[in-house]
Design an enzyme around this catalytic site. Sequence first.
Site, mmCIF file in Angstrom:
data_model
loop_
_atom_site.group_PDB
_atom_site.id
_atom_site.type_symbol
_atom_site.label_atom_id
_atom_site.label_comp_id
_atom_site.label_asym_id
_atom_site.label_seq_id
_atom_site.Cartn_x
_atom_site.Cartn_y
_atom_site.Cartn_z
ATOM 1 N N HIS A 126 99.826 -12.897 -5.691
ATOM 2 C CA HIS A 126 100.325 -14.088 -6.546
ATOM 3 C C HIS A 126 99.655 -15.385 -5.873
ATOM 4 C CE1 HIS A 126 102.479 -10.924 -8.259
ATOM 5 N NE2 HIS A 126 103.046 -10.701 -7.207
ATOM 6 N N GLU A 163 107.337 -15.015 -2.710
ATOM 7 C CA GLU A 163 106.825 -13.735 -2.301
ATOM 8 C C GLU A 163 105.228 -14.536 -1.889
ATOM 9 O OE1 GLU A 163 104.781 -9.748 -4.082
ATOM 10 O OE2 GLU A 163 105.985 -10.997 -5.345
ATOM 11 N N HIS A 218 101.746 -7.520 -0.657
ATOM 12 C CA HIS A 218 102.922 -7.879 -1.516
ATOM 13 C C HIS A 218 104.315 -7.835 -0.874
ATOM 14 C CE1 HIS A 218 100.599 -8.454 -5.343
ATOM 15 N NE2 HIS A 218 99.749 -7.623 -4.584
ATOM 16 N N GLU A 300 103.740 -2.936 -0.172
ATOM 17 C CA GLU A 300 104.669 -3.887 -0.328
ATOM 18 C C GLU A 300 105.528 -3.656 0.707
ATOM 19 O OE1 GLU A 300 105.894 -5.113 -3.137
ATOM 20 O OE2 GLU A 300 104.437 -4.375 -4.693
#
Length: 336
Positions: A126, A163, A218, A300
């Site tokens: 992101h 995040e 992430h 993650e």
Amino acid sequence: MSYTGPDFEPSQPHRSPLRRALTVAVAALVPGALLGWGVYAAVGGPGEGDGGGSGRAGGAGTPAAPSSGAPASGAPASSPGDGDGDGKKPAGSSPAPTSKAPSASGPALPASGPLTGKVVVIDPGHNPANFRHASEINRKVNVGTHWKECDTTGTATNAGWPEAKFTLDVAHRLRTLLQEQGATVKLTQDGDRSFGPCVDERARIGNEAKADAAISIHADGSGAGNRGFHVIMPGSVHDGAADTRAIVAPSAELGERVAGAFVRVTGTAPSNYLGDGTGLVTRTDLGGLNLSTVPKVFIECGNMRDRTDAALLTSGSWRQKAAQGMSEGIVSFLRG
């Protein structure tokens, strides 16, 4: 510290010539030592940083991340995501973030070491500014097997820490560790873009760099009580522009090594909601994996929406451990 013993008794009335000479030498050295310490203190010694005493949190000027319970700073809360844009809250609904100071020093040159000649691409998931570009990141791109949104804003802790800031901070730490091993490291974005890049471009950056390994960083946005990390590996896909058959096996090895090192270094348990306790998940729907032609995994690192995991993710010392775990896994993979 105090000492006792004959060497530290009060001086005797008669000193030998050798003792007198040593006394004069010490007296001459002390002022110089004190002067040197004064200069050191004035210019500043090694900083403590927020990396568990390592002082290796990316480039100079990278903002420190909050401790657990950080104030809201600009990313929305979201539903569980896949780390590639799906399922995370769409852009355009987040509050304005606090100002972000980009890294001032830029990437360092790789040192000589066991990874000299190896190329690693790090993909910080992101972008902190994505929410300002709703139309751009909602644009559909071809991810080989289907079309999907360019990117999303990502998730955030319940207190609002995004995040995208987490991923960039960990990416900086990981870059430093890998460069110390001699690797050439490239980031897909370094806070130097107004949005994105899109998921197809993220894969293309690794491909064009001919990376020996690529990792996308992430943090998940699952429900409270869902805890732990998981590593996502590509499944076999041969459809449209996607063909992962050549990278499935090496990516699985990379994922297993990263997961093993991550557990060992961070002490964090694998996900209790995905991967059947192994911390390993295989997927065939992620463009960042489907379009990759080099060994690649997603990680993650934890669930930002769970308070216990969020306390880890917002800790600088834990993020340093997370980067160290990833680094050790990647080094193990590349050294064979």
